[in-house]
Write a protein that holds these residues in place. Structure first.
Motif, short mmCIF file in Angstrom:
data_model
loop_
_atom_site.label_atom_id
_atom_site.label_comp_id
_atom_site.label_asym_id
_atom_site.label_seq_id
_atom_site.Cartn_x
_atom_site.Cartn_y
_atom_site.Cartn_z
N TYR A 1 9.88 -6.05 -6.72
CA TYR A 1 10.96 -5.73 -7.65
C TYR A 1 11.55 -4.34 -7.36
O TYR A 1 12.77 -4.14 -7.45
CB TYR A 1 10.46 -5.80 -9.09
CG TYR A 1 11.44 -5.27 -10.10
CD1 TYR A 1 12.58 -5.99 -10.44
CD2 TYR A 1 11.23 -4.04 -10.72
CE1 TYR A 1 13.49 -5.50 -11.36
CE2 TYR A 1 12.12 -3.54 -11.65
CZ TYR A 1 13.25 -4.27 -11.97
OH TYR A 1 14.15 -3.76 -12.88
N ILE A 2 10.70 -3.36 -7.01
CA ILE A 2 11.21 -2.01 -6.75
C ILE A 2 11.63 -1.82 -5.29
O ILE A 2 11.92 -0.71 -4.85
CB ILE A 2 10.19 -0.92 -7.15
CG1 ILE A 2 8.93 -0.98 -6.29
CG2 ILE A 2 9.87 -1.02 -8.63
CD1 ILE A 2 7.99 0.21 -6.49
N GLY A 3 11.66 -2.93 -4.54
CA GLY A 3 12.17 -2.87 -3.17
C GLY A 3 11.15 -2.58 -2.11
O GLY A 3 11.51 -2.23 -0.98
N HIS A 4 9.87 -2.73 -2.44
CA HIS A 4 8.80 -2.45 -1.48
C HIS A 4 7.78 -3.59 -1.47
O HIS A 4 6.64 -3.41 -1.91
CB HIS A 4 8.12 -1.12 -1.80
CG HIS A 4 9.06 0.06 -1.77
ND1 HIS A 4 9.49 0.62 -0.59
CD2 HIS A 4 9.67 0.73 -2.78
CE1 HIS A 4 10.32 1.62 -0.87
NE2 HIS A 4 10.44 1.71 -2.19
N PRO A 5 8.16 -4.75 -0.95
CA PRO A 5 7.21 -5.88 -0.91
C PRO A 5 5.97 -5.53 -0.10
O PRO A 5 6.02 -4.68 0.80
CB PRO A 5 8.02 -6.99 -0.22
CG PRO A 5 9.45 -6.58 -0.33
CD PRO A 5 9.47 -5.09 -0.36
N LEU A 6 4.88 -6.18 -0.41
CA LEU A 6 3.66 -5.93 0.33
C LEU A 6 3.78 -6.48 1.75
O LEU A 6 4.40 -7.51 1.99
CB LEU A 6 2.46 -6.58 -0.36
CG LEU A 6 2.16 -6.12 -1.79
CD1 LEU A 6 0.77 -6.59 -2.19
CD2 LEU A 6 2.27 -4.61 -1.93
N PHE A 7 3.18 -5.76 2.68
CA PHE A 7 3.22 -6.14 4.09
C PHE A 7 2.64 -7.54 4.27
O PHE A 7 1.53 -7.83 3.81
CB PHE A 7 2.44 -5.11 4.90
CG PHE A 7 2.56 -5.28 6.39
CD1 PHE A 7 3.71 -4.87 7.06
CD2 PHE A 7 1.53 -5.85 7.12
CE1 PHE A 7 3.82 -5.03 8.43
CE2 PHE A 7 1.63 -6.01 8.49
CZ PHE A 7 2.79 -5.60 9.15
N ASN A 8 3.40 -8.39 4.92
CA ASN A 8 3.04 -9.78 5.24
C ASN A 8 2.81 -10.65 4.01
O ASN A 8 2.03 -11.61 4.05
CB ASN A 8 1.83 -9.87 6.16
CG ASN A 8 1.88 -11.12 7.03
OD1 ASN A 8 2.90 -11.79 7.12
ND2 ASN A 8 0.77 -11.45 7.67
#
Length: 341
Positions: free
Chosen positions: A260-267
């Motif tokens: 939501y804040i623009g930083h999805p978890l890697f993979n």
């Protein structure tokens, strides 16, 4: 005091019950009507099924206050097909960090499902627990999940507390309900958050488009309250190592909040983190990222520490575990990459 929600693996629904209301039936709320006719079910569980439109009257969704009438056809369809709910004990090794008469702390590997559910009836943590331990307690609303008071996702690694006694079950459930349990996760996320520390206070709920996905509802008009506190531990230009502390415990909370804040978890394939989101498009960089995906074939999330009051003694217990090998390998590769490129 339910603190976790079963992930839905498929959009297809399977009919479990069909009943025709008796011609002499008096007007009665549907939740009360079903409680009298379904074994081992609570009113909250019935109401949730109604809210999720798993229960229909004459092929139409209704509200919990709908009053059944003679001749109504009530159907209950769920995401998983009907089956024998008996849990089969399986001799699966457990990484137990602590155990006493009331509880145990398990370090769950990535890839292990916590409890049996559709498409994952065997090989779960619960199958292992019922093999190694006898007469584990079960929370009223979590039939088929003995010992569990919380859960983590299949592809999230890390710490879980399991109750061995009713006293422990009730005491731990209350602490989860009161949000007094300390839960720290380490996540590798795409990008570098502008603020080194922050709090994400955005309601989360089942996506209206896809039940398998948790969606944010920033207006607060839908979903349930969800609060994640985060702290950036290491900036690596294209990704960041982030500490997340849960105040609440919603399904996919960290994964959905970080996205939501623009930083999805890697993979994290479910929330868009399984492609190059930051950095150049040069083939060398792209190959590096794809190699990291292969080394860490899951969302980069680890339940690192867990702290709570012992339900019998009242003493504070604190547990910590190292990052697993797949996580540390990829983290070291990113550190090396940004240092020499």
């Amino acid at each position: 005091m339910k603190n976790y929600q079963e992930e839905q693996e498929d959009d297809e629904l399977f009919e479990h019950h069909r009943m025709v209301v008796d011609p002499k039936q008096q007007l009665l709320r549907i939740d009360k009507f079903l409680m009298d006719r379904l074994p081992n079910v609570t009113r909250n569980r019935v109401q949730k099924a109604i809210d999720d439109e798993f229960i229909k009257v004459n092929e139409r969704p209704v509200k919990s206050n709908y009053k059944v009438r003679p001749g109504d056809v009530i159907t209950i369809a769920l995401p998983e097909p009907p089956r024998d709910t008996d849990i089969q004990p399986e001799d699966i090794p457990l990484d137990i960090l602590f155990e006493d008469d009331d509880l145990l702390i398990v370090n769950k590997p990535a890839g292990m499902v916590v409890h049996p559910a559709y498409n994952n009836w065997t090989g779960t943590l619960v199958n292992a627990l019922v093999h190694h331990f006898q007469n584990l307690p079960t929370m009223p609303e979590n039939e088929g999940r003995p010992g569990l008071v919380h859960r983590i996702d299949k592809d999230t690694s890390g710490l879980l507390v399991v109750a061995k006694t009713e006293l422990a079950m009730q005491g731990l459930a209350k602490q989860f309900f009161d949000h007094s349990i300390e839960r720290t996760y380490y996540a590798l996320a795409w990008g570098e958050p502008q603020a080194e520390t922050g709090t994400i206070n955005v309601n989360l709920g089942r996506s209206l488009k896809d039940r398998r996905v948790t969606a944010p509802f920033p207006e607060g008009d839908m979903g349930r309250r969800a609060v994640t506190h985060y702290k950036v531990l290491k900036n690596l230009r294209y990704v960041s190592l982030i500490q997340c502390n849960l105040e609440t415990g919603r399904t996919h909370q960290i994964r959905a909040h970080m996205s939501y804040i623009g930083h999805p978890l890697f993979n994290d394939a479910t929330y868009g983190g399984d492609k190059v989101l930051k950095g150049t498009r040069f083939s060398k960089y792209k190959s590096f990222v794809e190699n990291c995906f292969k080394l860490l074939p899951r969302q980069a999330l680890h339940a690192k520490s867990l702290g709570f009051k012992h339900p019998r003694s009242g003493d504070w217990l604190q547990f910590n575990t190292d990052l697993p090998e797949d996580f540390t390998t990829v983290l070291e590769k990113w550190e090396h990459y940004v240092q020499y490129n």
